[in-house]
Design a protein around this motif. Structure first.
Motif, mmCIF file in Angstrom:
data_model
loop_
_atom_site.group_PDB
_atom_site.id
_atom_site.type_symbol
_atom_site.label_atom_id
_atom_site.label_comp_id
_atom_site.label_asym_id
_atom_site.label_seq_id
_atom_site.Cartn_x
_atom_site.Cartn_y
_atom_site.Cartn_z
ATOM 1 N N PHE A 98 -4.263 -0.372 -1.425
ATOM 2 C CA PHE A 98 -5.243 -0.567 -0.357
ATOM 3 C C PHE A 98 -6.644 -0.863 -0.869
ATOM 4 N N LYS A 111 -0.177 -1.639 0.274
ATOM 5 C CA LYS A 111 0.260 -0.296 -0.088
ATOM 6 C C LYS A 111 0.941 -0.246 -1.454
ATOM 7 N N PHE A 112 1.514 -1.366 -1.869
ATOM 8 C CA PHE A 112 2.234 -1.381 -3.132
ATOM 9 C C PHE A 112 1.384 -1.915 -4.276
ATOM 10 N N ALA A 282 4.261 -4.084 8.298
ATOM 11 C CA ALA A 282 4.025 -3.165 7.182
ATOM 12 C C ALA A 282 2.640 -2.537 7.256
ATOM 13 N N GLY A 285 1.088 0.651 10.446
ATOM 14 C CA GLY A 285 1.079 2.106 10.476
ATOM 15 C C GLY A 285 -0.302 2.694 10.265
ATOM 16 N N SER A 286 -1.055 2.141 9.319
ATOM 17 C CA SER A 286 -2.389 2.687 9.089
ATOM 18 C C SER A 286 -3.434 1.615 9.357
ATOM 19 N N ASP A 288 -5.813 1.492 11.378
ATOM 20 C CA ASP A 288 -7.205 1.895 11.556
ATOM 21 C C ASP A 288 -7.917 2.090 10.221
ATOM 22 N N LEU A 289 -7.174 2.451 9.186
ATOM 23 C CA LEU A 289 -7.824 2.676 7.894
ATOM 24 C C LEU A 289 -7.725 1.480 6.962
ATOM 25 N N HIS A 290 -6.568 0.810 6.992
ATOM 26 C CA HIS A 290 -6.364 -0.300 6.065
ATOM 27 C C HIS A 290 -5.922 -1.517 6.867
ATOM 28 N N LEU B 160 -6.793 3.782 21.376
ATOM 29 C CA LEU B 160 -6.700 5.104 20.768
ATOM 30 C C LEU B 160 -8.001 5.494 20.101
ATOM 31 N N ARG C 348 3.025 7.973 17.256
ATOM 32 C CA ARG C 348 1.653 8.336 16.937
ATOM 33 C C ARG C 348 0.798 8.448 18.200
ATOM 34 N N ASP C 363 5.459 6.812 6.624
ATOM 35 C CA ASP C 363 4.397 6.427 5.706
ATOM 36 C C ASP C 363 3.391 7.576 5.616
ATOM 37 N N PRO C 364 3.319 8.245 4.461
ATOM 38 C CA PRO C 364 2.413 9.381 4.354
ATOM 39 C C PRO C 364 0.969 9.002 4.687
ATOM 40 N N ASN C 365 0.603 7.761 4.396
ATOM 41 C CA ASN C 365 -0.755 7.323 4.722
ATOM 42 C C ASN C 365 -1.067 7.515 6.184
ATOM 43 N N THR C 366 -0.094 7.173 7.015
ATOM 44 C CA THR C 366 -0.325 7.267 8.448
ATOM 45 C C THR C 366 -0.516 8.711 8.851
ATOM 46 N N ALA C 369 -3.761 9.837 7.718
ATOM 47 C CA ALA C 369 -4.829 9.192 8.487
ATOM 48 C C ALA C 369 -5.004 9.867 9.839
ATOM 49 N N ALA C 492 6.815 1.219 6.370
ATOM 50 C CA ALA C 492 6.160 1.611 5.134
ATOM 51 C C ALA C 492 6.996 1.219 3.922
#
Lengths: 326, 319, 665
Positions: A98, A111-112, A282, A285-286, A288-290, B160, C348, C363-366, C369, C492
């Motif tokens: 990231f 992520k990888f 992919a 999932g995150s 908002d952060l990445h 959200l 989520r 995904d642990p990141n999620t 987060a 993930a």
């Protein structure tokens, strides 16, 4: 029911089309001037094609390369809690996950620890192969089936039309999902299945066009002279449906690219290649952060589909005499 | 006219039969079946006998021709059997539970689609080749180009992040039960689906308007000194609408397609979700029935539209 | 790495933005905060919202600190307690008369749990999508346990699922007079549920007392694999385990199991989450509909009564007023499982809106987060995952039956890099026995010296490349490496096929390896036929912490999970001896020797890679029994939490919660 709908989009044949297309660069320029949106579409499409062809030169890093660096904090045999506080502690090398967009990684890393820029670049290849390949299959298949169906009419036509109706009664995405489950998730199969799923529309378009040409005087004349079916089709019918073929080819590309992205998003797309749909999923999932992976991959899908749609629309306007001059 | 309608109905039934046959063989060609699917992740310890026993319970060990015959006869009698995955539930129950959600979302998508497409298509045609036309068309074509899953994902992120409203993914309220929660739950999928569906309708409407406005009767109306708004709404729009309505069948199929993804993303237990889960879990009875159901829906939408069209426009009947 | 600081930066940014934007939305909460702070005077409009929020946060922080302290104290007690338990457990195997101990345990347990736990409330969690059957004895799929562990009981329970410390359940105590005999002292006054849909079923016998004959019926059907109608059924998932029972004797208060051969692992198996006891009348009477899951076919003796079980829609269970451990247990009034989220983001959304009380993203990141954005209201726990990640090489057929190739693959697996890429570093490498089975596994610091596990990966790869080239690896052409579709379907991990192929391509400096996915539908039959493709994914869940059962299953000749057709007299002899060994230290040593033997041979193609650790997130009001304040259990803790979990509805985090109501009795 087909006739009623066919009328809406099927243009009349234009015998001079090939000549007009043949006049090269000048006509391209005229096209861009006459249809500025189409011009933008053409530029986008050409840009993506160039990117795909020269992907290996543009990419900056190998798309599969994993960036990592030695871990100064490495500790052998960490407890679960130590790992929880610092997940990197258990590994002698740390993957550069990231990373933010920077001079080294224009679009950051995923992520990888892989370069997102190179993956987006290579994703263009898949999208173009899928979009153009499926469209070629759909047009060629649609041409053969549509011509046979229209020319011989009768019971064969009826059967083909009902099968086409059947294919159109099942949502395109579902059709493609079912098809791709059957075979191994390879690019070539996905292209094939998308093309087959697209047959319904192209067959219908081409059949209507052939129907119109079939009743025209010069076909009747050729038949009177005793020309064979094949000869009539190739020499007389085909040149008169070229406009339809080009329209059928260009309007489908965007839809196939979107469909591939959708099935990849759902996890049923081609394996082992960079796919934008898969990248959107992919990174989601995150998000908002990445956000970078999802944002850039989704943006790329939108751009390429936009390009081909604009181009297709403009071509249709130009080739469809009823809207020309409007 | 009667002969035409009867011919069309027979054709429609044949198409539905083809779709059912397709779904029957498609799900059986796919690798694996419900027997091995049911054993799931931990199935490393399942034995060959266990899987064979399961297959027998599902009737998957019979010859294909027998299975096909049984399916056809049962389907004609509207006996759809029980789901393979939730075996206590009949397929009718599963469909009855899912269908209202899909209809709600589908209708909302159509409403959004038309609510956007009509004014935009109209404006675009009236101001043809002016900046407003270009802007609106660009926006429409942009909406068509953006994948729904992408726009929906980004939209829900903002909801959200800013805690704008509740997305009730658990209560799964129907609109008639709890309108407020239901609308907020459907909001993102209906906007995402609606905008994506808008573009095609809008562009068709624009081209039809352009054509109609060149017609003699529009010119006559103008010459009579009618106000421009009356000309456009009373004379042009009405005639331009017909061809737009004839593609309803295709529109419906497209909307169901986008619902597959949107229902999945927002945990809407509708038909789209049912297709995906029955396909991936190899739940043959549910998958076959849902495909037949959708085919019936699409084909008969086309049929009704065409018949109505034929009644309104006598030229069609002759051909 | 910068990751952590990035999160912190991000969260600070978010906090302030959230603060501003949600100020009006949270007016209600703000008022509550004022009341808490005790400044309900006229001054409050002079106070900025930010100030109020700050105060509120400070309050929460304080409360949290106190709670932490309490938890730590509890944990210390628990630690001491666990040590005592462990010692007790080791004695247990050799000594008998555990009755007294069991009583002691019960007393200790009560002293521990009654502190600070509150009664009432419910817990809302996600359900599984597919339940194969309601009869836990006739399946190998674990989702069903999530529900049934709350409704039915076993003979014994794990008090500590990680170490395998046992405690009584339907059997209050147990003795081992010799290595082939187990005497179980049954608890008195246990009744089947007398209310709920199950009790209304025509076949059920609600409210009657549980008898030793009931238990004997349950054991008999599993070891004989025979249904009530006399037909044989192959789907009794633990028939091999119960097959070890040669004969049974019982009277009113005890049940004696005579094993066909000495088996030191047997007692722990009684607490296996799958070994739940069915009511003979109901389950026996509905055997022909055993796959048609609904609440009316389930009756039990457990802490909750099942009131709804509609797979895909909802499940609920309410407190059993006549539970045999009352008035202590259970703490909750109800448990509700809502429908499965097909999409991780929907899960989520539900969690962030307090519609479910627990979540964990693949995904642990999620997960991290989400915790980051809800720091004041949630806490994280970390636990190992008993679904071991492994790479299978089909060493039973050409070309992989060349030991050099199998070893080359085993050496080339970059286990620590995979943990980094797929799990953000949250995981530890595992040998043939996972690190989670701590006593049995080779310690991590020793593992680092084995080929394939070395810190200096270059050395491994050098050796791997030499072996690969010597055995003609480059001439094998394209090699498709399969990842299970289920694994790759998690967003993930969707890049896994490519990563695995790339790992081998880099190691062997080639481009032969190609990553593909296949569904379990195809993979499992290929395992059973012992004709499978090279494979990367999970392998089946470890059910009990005692590692012997799994080792025997995988490595002894003709064993159930021996897909590589390994047949090695040394392994067979050592593992069979270990099985009968009652002294744990000796058994540990034997299993360890086999592991070293196996690892020198490239694990025979069964290359265990690692067990990952996943973060789970809960709201502060949700209190399951944990192994420490930040650690959950590595093995299934369903029956432990069925009696120990509680909620604190007075906790500030419970504000705005939207629990789904259970179906009442």
């Amino acid at each position: 029911m087909t006739e009623a709908r066919g009328e809406v989009i099927v243009p009349e044949g234009d015998p001079n089309l090939l000549i007009r297309l043949g006049s090269g660069l000048r006509s391209v320029l005229r096209f861009i001037r006459g249809k500025p949106l189409g011009g933008i579409g053409l530029i986008i499409a050409v840009a993506f094609i160039l990117i795909a062809i020269f992907a290996n030169q543009i990419q900056r890093h190998d798309q599969d390369q994993i960036f990592d660096s030695p871990n100064p904090d490495y500790k052998a045999n960490p407890t679960t809690l130590e790992l929880a506080r610092n997940p990197d502690i258990g590994s002698p090398v740390v993957v550069e996950q990231f990373a933010e967009p920077s001079g080294k990684h224009w679009f950051g890393t995923d992520k990888f620890g892989r370069d997102i820029w190179s993956q987006v670049i290579h994703g263009a290849r898949l999208s173009l192969i899928v979009g153009l390949g499926a469209s070629v299959i759909a047009v060629i298949g649609g041409l053969v089936i549509g011509m046979i169906s229209a020319y011989y009419a009768g019971i064969l036509d009826l059967l083909i039309q009902r099968i086409v109706d059947m294919l159109q009664a099942i949502p395109f995405l579902v059709l493609v999902l079912v098809f791709t489950q059957i075979s191994e998730p390879k690019v070539s199969y996905v292209v094939l299945w998308l093309g087959i799923a697209g047959l319904a529309i192209t067959t219908r378009l081409i059949r209507s066009a052939v129907f119109a040409v079939r009743e025209s005087e010069f076909v009747l004349a050729a038949r009177v002279v005793g020309a064979s079916d094949l000869r009539i089709m190739v020499r007389h019918v085909l040149p008169n449906v070229v406009a339809v073929l080009i329209i059928a080819f260009s309007i489908g590309i965007g839809a196939y690219i979107l469909a591939e992205a959708a099935i990849s998003f759902l996890g049923a797309g081609p394996q082992g290649v960079a796919s934008w749909g898969k990248m959107v999923q992919a990174g989601r999932g995150s998000l908002d952060l990445h956000p970078w992976q999802t944002v850039f991959a989704g943006g790329a899908i939108m751009m390429i589909v936009l390009g081909f749609n604009l181009l297709g629309d403009a071509l249709r306007d130009v080739l469809d005499p009823r809207l020309r001059g409007a | 006219m009667q002969g035409y309608i009867i011919r069309r109905i027979i054709g429609a039934i044949f198409v539905v039969f083809l779709a059912g046959t397709f779904s029957f063989f498609a799900i059986r060609i796919l690798p694996g079946d419900a027997a091995s699917a049911a054993l799931g992740l931990d199935a490393g310890s399942a034995s060959a006998e266990q899987i064979a026993e399961r297959r027998a319970e599902y009737g998957l060990d019979k010859p294909l021709a027998t299975q096909y015959g049984n399916w056809l006869w049962d389907t004609i009698r509207l006996d759809l059997g029980n789901s393979f995955t939730n075996r206590a539930n009949s397929v009718w129950y599963e469909i009855g539970r899912s269908l209202p959600y899909s209809i709600e979302l589908g209708v909302l998508i159509v409403i959004v689609g038309f609510a956007v497409a009509f004014p935009v298509g109209l404006l675009s045609a009236i101001f043809q080749d002016r900046w407003i036309d270009y802007t609106l068309r660009s926006l429409a074509i942009l909406a068509l180009a953006a994948p729904v899953f992408w726009t929906a994902a980004i939209a829900s992120l903002f909801v959200l992040e800013w805690e704008l409203f509740l997305i009730d993914v658990i209560g799964q309220p129907h609109i008639w039960e709890n309108p407020k929660d239901a609308i907020t739950w459907y909001l993102i999928p209906m906007l995402a689906g609606g905008f994506a569906g808008t573009a095609a309708t809008m562009r068709l409407l624009r081209s039809q308007m352009l054509e109609v406005m060149r017609q003699d009767y529009v010119r006559t109306a103008r010459a009579k000194g009618l106000r421009e708004s009356v000309v456009i709404i009373r004379h042009a729009l009405r005639n331009a609408l017909l061809p737009v309505l004839t593609v309803m069948g295709v529109t419906v199929a497209t909307i169901i397609g986008s619902q597959v993804i949107l229902e999945n993303m927002f945990n809407i237990p509708g038909i789209g979700n049912l297709i995906i889960s029955s396909l991936f879990e190899r739940d043959n009875p549910v998958f076959q029935s849902v495909i037949v159901l959708i085919a019936v829906f699409v084909v008969f939408t086309n049929l009704v539209v065409d018949i109505l069209y034929g009644i309104i426009d006598p030229r069609i009947r002759l051909s | 790495m910068s990751e952590r600081s990035y999160w912190q930066r991000m969260s600070r940014k978010r906090m302030s933005r959230r603060g501003i934007l949600s100020a009006s939305a949270r007016a209600g909460v703000g008022a509550a905060g004022l009341a808490l702070v005790g400044c309900g005077d006229d001054d409050d409009d002079g106070q900025s919202v930010a100030q109020v929020q700050q105060q509120q946060q400070a309050m929460q922080q304080q409360a949290q600190d106190q709670a932490m302290q309490q938890q730590q104290q509890q944990a210390m007690q628990q630690d001491q307690h666990q040590q005592a338990q462990q010692q007790a457990m080791q004695q247990q195997a050799q000594e008998q008369s555990t009755q007294e101990q069991a009583e002691q345990q019960a007393a200790q347990q009560q002293a521990m749990v009654s502190e600070g736990k509150k009664y009432g409330g419910s817990i809302i969690e996600q359900s599984a999508n597919v339940y194969e059957t309601y009869d836990a004895q006739r399946t190998v799929a674990s989702p069903v346990l999530q529900v049934l562990a709350n409704v039915q009981s076993k003979l014994l329970r794990f008090e500590n699922p990680n170490t395998g410390v046992l405690t009584g359940d339907l059997a209050e105590g147990w003795e081992l007079p010799d290595a082939t005999t187990i005497v179980l002292h049954l608890r008195g006054g246990v009744n089947w549920h007398d209310a709920g849909p199950g009790a209304d079923h025509p076949s059920a016998a609600p409210g009657r007392a549980l008898t030793p004959a009931d238990i004997a019926w349950n054991i008999d059907r599993q070891r004989n694999k025979v249904l009530e109608n006399g037909e044989e059924a192959s789907n009794f998932g633990r028939s091999a385990y119960w097959g070890g029972v040669g004969s049974m004797d019982y009277d009113d208060v005890s049940l004696t199991l005579n094993l066909t051969e000495a088996d030191a692992t047997f007692v722990q198996g009684l607490a296996n989450e799958f070994n739940l006891m069915n009511q003979p009348e109901l389950v026996g009477g509905t055997e022909d509909q055993y796959t048609e899951v609904d609440a009316s076919k389930v009756i039990g003796t457990g802490p909750y009564i099942l009131t709804r079980w509609d797979p895909g829609e909802g499940i609920s269970a309410v407190k059993n007023p006549n539970f045999y451990a009352l008035p202590d247990k259970p703490y909750l009034d109800a448990r509700v499982w809502v429908q499965t989220f097909q999409d991780p983001n929907a899960y989520r959304i539900a969690f962030e809106q307090k519609q479910v009380d627990f979540m964990s993203d693949p995904d642990p990141n999620t997960t991290l987060a989400i915790h980051d954005s809800l720091q004041d209201e949630t806490y994280l726990t970390f636990q190992g995952v008993a679904n071991t990640v492994a790479i299978f090489t089909p060493s039973n057929k050409a070309p992989w039956n060349d030991l050099r190739l199998t070893r080359a693959i085993d050496l080339a697996i970059n286990r620590r890099q995979l943990i980094q890429q797929l799990h953000n570093g949250l995981g530890k490498v595992s040998g043939p026995v996972t690190w989670m089975q701590e006593a049995w596994a080779i310690p991590q610091e020793d593992l680092e010296t084995f080929p394939g596990y070395r810190i200096d990966k270059e050395q491994d790869i050098e050796e791997a490349r030499a072996l690969w080239n010597a055995a003609g690896g480059p001439e094998l052409g394209q090699i498709d490496w399969v990842t299970s579709e289920l694994w790759a379907s998690r967003s993930a991990w969707s890049a896994t096929p490519g990563i695995v192929a790339e790992m081998f391509n880099q190691a062997f400096d080639t481009d032969q390896f190609n990553g593909i996915t296949k569904p379990y539908l195809e993979i499992i039959p290929s395992w059973i036929a012992k004709d499978f493709d090279p494979f990367f994914s999970w392998i089946p869940n470890i059910e009990i912490p005692d590692a012997r059962a799994d080792m025997i299953g995988a490595f002894t000749t003709d064993a159930g999970s021996n897909y590589w057709e390994i047949s090695d007299p040394y392994i067979d002899d050592t593992l069979n001896a270990a099985k009968q060994e009652l002294d744990y230290e000796t058994a540990y040593q034997m299993v360890r020797e086999v592991q070293e033997y196996v690892m020198e041979r490239g694990q025979f193609g069964r290359s265990i890679c690692y067990n990952y650790i996943y973060p789970a997130i809960r709201y502060n009001y949700n209190h399951p029994q944990l192994s420490s304040p930040e650690e959950g259990w590595n093995f299934l803790p369903y029956s432990l939490n069925s009696v120990e979990q509680w909620v604190d509805l007075d906790d500030p985090s419970a504000e705005g919660r939207q629990p789904t109501a259970p179906v009442p009795l």
